[in-house]
Design a protein around this motif. Structure first.
Motif, PDB file in Angstrom:
ATOM      1  N   UNK A  62      -7.027  42.201   4.578  1.00 50.67           N
ATOM      2  CA  UNK A  62      -7.355  41.315   5.699  1.00 50.67           C
ATOM      3  C   UNK A  62      -7.635  39.921   5.152  1.00 50.67           C
ATOM      4  N   UNK A  63      -7.561  38.949   6.036  1.00 45.31           N
ATOM      5  CA  UNK A  63      -8.094  37.626   5.743  1.00 45.31           C
ATOM      6  C   UNK A  63      -9.379  37.501   6.537  1.00 45.31           C
ATOM      7  N   UNK A  64     -10.493  37.295   5.858  1.00 40.74           N
ATOM      8  CA  UNK A  64     -11.794  37.183   6.516  1.00 40.74           C
ATOM      9  C   UNK A  64     -11.901  35.859   7.258  1.00 40.74           C
ATOM     10  N   UNK A  65     -12.913  35.762   8.094  1.00 44.77           N
ATOM     11  CA  UNK A  65     -13.123  34.552   8.894  1.00 44.77           C
ATOM     12  C   UNK A  65     -13.290  33.303   8.036  1.00 44.77           C
ATOM     13  N   UNK A  66     -13.777  33.453   6.812  1.00 46.03           N
ATOM     14  CA  UNK A  66     -13.989  32.305   5.920  1.00 46.03           C
ATOM     15  C   UNK A  66     -12.777  31.983   5.050  1.00 46.03           C
ATOM     16  N   UNK A  67     -11.656  32.698   5.264  1.00 51.02           N
ATOM     17  CA  UNK A  67     -10.433  32.425   4.527  1.00 51.02           C
ATOM     18  C   UNK A  67     -10.246  33.232   3.259  1.00 51.02           C
ATOM     19  N   UNK A  68     -11.251  34.014   2.875  1.00 48.07           N
ATOM     20  CA  UNK A  68     -11.131  34.878   1.697  1.00 48.07           C
ATOM     21  C   UNK A  68     -10.244  36.072   2.059  1.00 48.07           C
ATOM     22  N   UNK A  69      -9.339  36.428   1.165  1.00 46.88           N
ATOM     23  CA  UNK A  69      -8.520  37.617   1.351  1.00 46.88           C
ATOM     24  C   UNK A  69      -9.218  38.799   0.685  1.00 46.88           C
ATOM     25  N   UNK A  70      -9.258  39.927   1.398  1.00 44.01           N
ATOM     26  CA  UNK A  70      -9.851  41.156   0.888  1.00 44.01           C
ATOM     27  C   UNK A  70      -8.770  42.223   0.877  1.00 44.01           C
ATOM     28  N   UNK A  71      -8.653  42.913  -0.266  1.00 49.10           N
ATOM     29  CA  UNK A  71      -7.642  43.951  -0.417  1.00 49.10           C
ATOM     30  C   UNK A  71      -8.297  45.263  -0.803  1.00 49.10           C
ATOM     31  N   UNK A  72      -7.922  46.317  -0.093  1.00 52.02           N
ATOM     32  CA  UNK A  72      -8.287  47.661  -0.512  1.00 52.02           C
ATOM     33  C   UNK A  72      -7.196  48.145  -1.446  1.00 52.02           C
ATOM     34  N   UNK A  73      -7.590  48.730  -2.556  1.00 53.49           N
ATOM     35  CA  UNK A  73      -6.623  49.224  -3.526  1.00 53.49           C
ATOM     36  C   UNK A  73      -6.966  50.675  -3.872  1.00 53.49           C
ATOM     37  N   UNK A  76     -19.435  41.224   7.744  1.00 54.89           N
ATOM     38  CA  UNK A  76     -19.418  42.357   6.821  1.00 54.89           C
ATOM     39  C   UNK A  76     -18.018  42.922   6.668  1.00 54.89           C
ATOM     40  N   UNK A  77     -17.690  43.372   5.472  1.00 54.32           N
ATOM     41  CA  UNK A  77     -16.392  43.956   5.174  1.00 54.32           C
ATOM     42  C   UNK A  77     -16.562  45.469   5.127  1.00 54.32           C
ATOM     43  N   UNK A  78     -15.850  46.184   6.012  1.00 46.24           N
ATOM     44  CA  UNK A  78     -15.924  47.637   6.093  1.00 46.24           C
ATOM     45  C   UNK A  78     -14.750  48.256   5.359  1.00 46.24           C
ATOM     46  N   UNK A 122     -19.924  49.490   3.799  1.00 46.49           N
ATOM     47  CA  UNK A 122     -19.987  48.123   4.332  1.00 46.49           C
ATOM     48  C   UNK A 122     -20.438  47.210   3.199  1.00 46.49           C
ATOM     49  N   UNK A 123     -19.677  46.160   2.966  1.00 51.13           N
ATOM     50  CA  UNK A 123     -20.006  45.181   1.935  1.00 51.13           C
ATOM     51  C   UNK A 123     -20.431  43.894   2.610  1.00 51.13           C
ATOM     52  N   UNK A 124     -21.585  43.374   2.221  1.00 48.06           N
ATOM     53  CA  UNK A 124     -22.063  42.085   2.712  1.00 48.06           C
ATOM     54  C   UNK A 124     -21.712  41.033   1.660  1.00 48.06           C
ATOM     55  N   UNK A 125     -20.722  40.159   1.932  1.00 53.61           N
ATOM     56  CA  UNK A 125     -20.306  39.185   0.935  1.00 53.61           C
ATOM     57  C   UNK A 125     -21.352  38.108   0.626  1.00 53.61           C
ATOM     58  N   UNK A 126     -22.336  37.944   1.500  1.00 48.97           N
ATOM     59  CA  UNK A 126     -23.397  36.956   1.255  1.00 48.97           C
ATOM     60  C   UNK A 126     -24.397  37.491   0.227  1.00 48.97           C
ATOM     61  N   UNK A 127     -24.874  38.720   0.457  1.00 49.35           N
ATOM     62  CA  UNK A 127     -25.881  39.311  -0.441  1.00 49.35           C
ATOM     63  C   UNK A 127     -25.274  40.154  -1.557  1.00 49.35           C
ATOM     64  N   UNK A 128     -23.956  40.397  -1.480  1.00 52.57           N
ATOM     65  CA  UNK A 128     -23.260  41.268  -2.441  1.00 52.57           C
ATOM     66  C   UNK A 128     -23.832  42.682  -2.451  1.00 52.57           C
ATOM     67  N   UNK A 129     -24.238  43.181  -1.281  1.00 54.27           N
ATOM     68  CA  UNK A 129     -24.806  44.524  -1.179  1.00 54.27           C
ATOM     69  C   UNK A 129     -23.841  45.464  -0.462  1.00 54.27           C
ATOM     70  N   UNK A 130     -23.830  46.702  -0.927  1.00 43.21           N
ATOM     71  CA  UNK A 130     -23.010  47.753  -0.341  1.00 43.21           C
ATOM     72  C   UNK A 130     -23.911  48.758   0.369  1.00 43.21           C
ATOM     73  N   UNK A 131     -23.481  49.199   1.553  1.00 38.26           N
ATOM     74  CA  UNK A 131     -24.167  50.255   2.305  1.00 38.26           C
ATOM     75  C   UNK A 131     -23.145  51.349   2.546  1.00 38.26           C
ATOM     76  N   UNK A 132     -23.557  52.608   2.360  1.00 39.72           N
ATOM     77  CA  UNK A 132     -22.642  53.739   2.500  1.00 39.72           C
ATOM     78  C   UNK A 132     -22.985  54.580   3.721  1.00 39.72           C
ATOM     79  N   UNK A 133     -21.942  55.039   4.407  1.00 42.50           N
ATOM     80  CA  UNK A 133     -22.091  55.937   5.548  1.00 42.50           C
ATOM     81  C   UNK A 133     -21.155  57.114   5.317  1.00 42.50           C
TER      82      UNK A 133
END
Length: 168
Positions: free
Chosen positions: A51-62, A102-104, A114-125
């Motif tokens: 995806x391309x995030x709202x701030x223009x950063x590209x995120x790739x799942x690999x 947040x990046x899911x 869920x990854x929070x790009x501001x705090x660099x924290x991951x939450x798992x569900x």
């Protein structure tokens, strides 16, 4: 066979032309894509989603973790056993962004992250979670709708998680 070999050999040696104009004379006849890859970050080039995030950063799942690309450099986040502040698994099958930025990540075997790009924290569900438990950890896809509802597809069907109330 001779005819095909002759046609192939002729097409390799001579540029195709239309009424004397070569295909290379058209500006759009050249490749439109440029490969931008950092093999240290995108292992084997195996991108499963992006995806391309709202701030223009590209995120790739690999198949080897989460990778971000800011237009200049790549950053990879890989699963680290025993470290809760890393993706739940490396094999990411789908990715989406929620209204809070947040990046899911839907993983192949370990539920959601869920990854929070501001705090660099991951939450798992996962199926083991208390507040937002999943029916399955083997995810196939995800989508966040305009009401901030997270739709998760897996081998048992589809689930909807309300991101506003943090409940399934």
């Amino acid at each position: 066979f001779f005819l095909l070999a002759t046609l192939f050999n002729n097409s390799v040696t001579a540029a195709p032309s239309i009424h004397g104009t070569k295909l290379t004379d058209f500006k759009y006849a050249q490749p439109l894509f440029t490969t931008i890859d950092d093999n240290a970050k995108i292992v084997n080039g195996a991108i499963t989603s992006g995806i391309e995030a709202n701030n223009g950063i590209f995120w790739f799942g690999t198949q080897n973790g989460l990778v971000s690309f800011d237009g200049v450099s790549f950053t990879r986040f890989e699963h680290q056993p025993g470290n809760k502040n890393s993706p739940a698994a490396d094999y990411i099958v789908a990715i989406a962004q929620d209204q809070d930025g947040g990046i899911w990540l839907a993983t192949r075997t370990s539920g959601l992250t869920r990854f929070d790009p501001i705090s660099n924290e991951f939450i798992h569900i996962s199926t083991q979670s208390q507040n937002m438990a999943l029916m399955s950890n083997t995810l196939r896809t995800l989508k966040i709708d305009s009401n901030n509802q997270l739709w998760v597809g897996h081998e048992l069907g589809v689930e909807k998680l309300d991101l506003n109330s943090k409940q399934s």
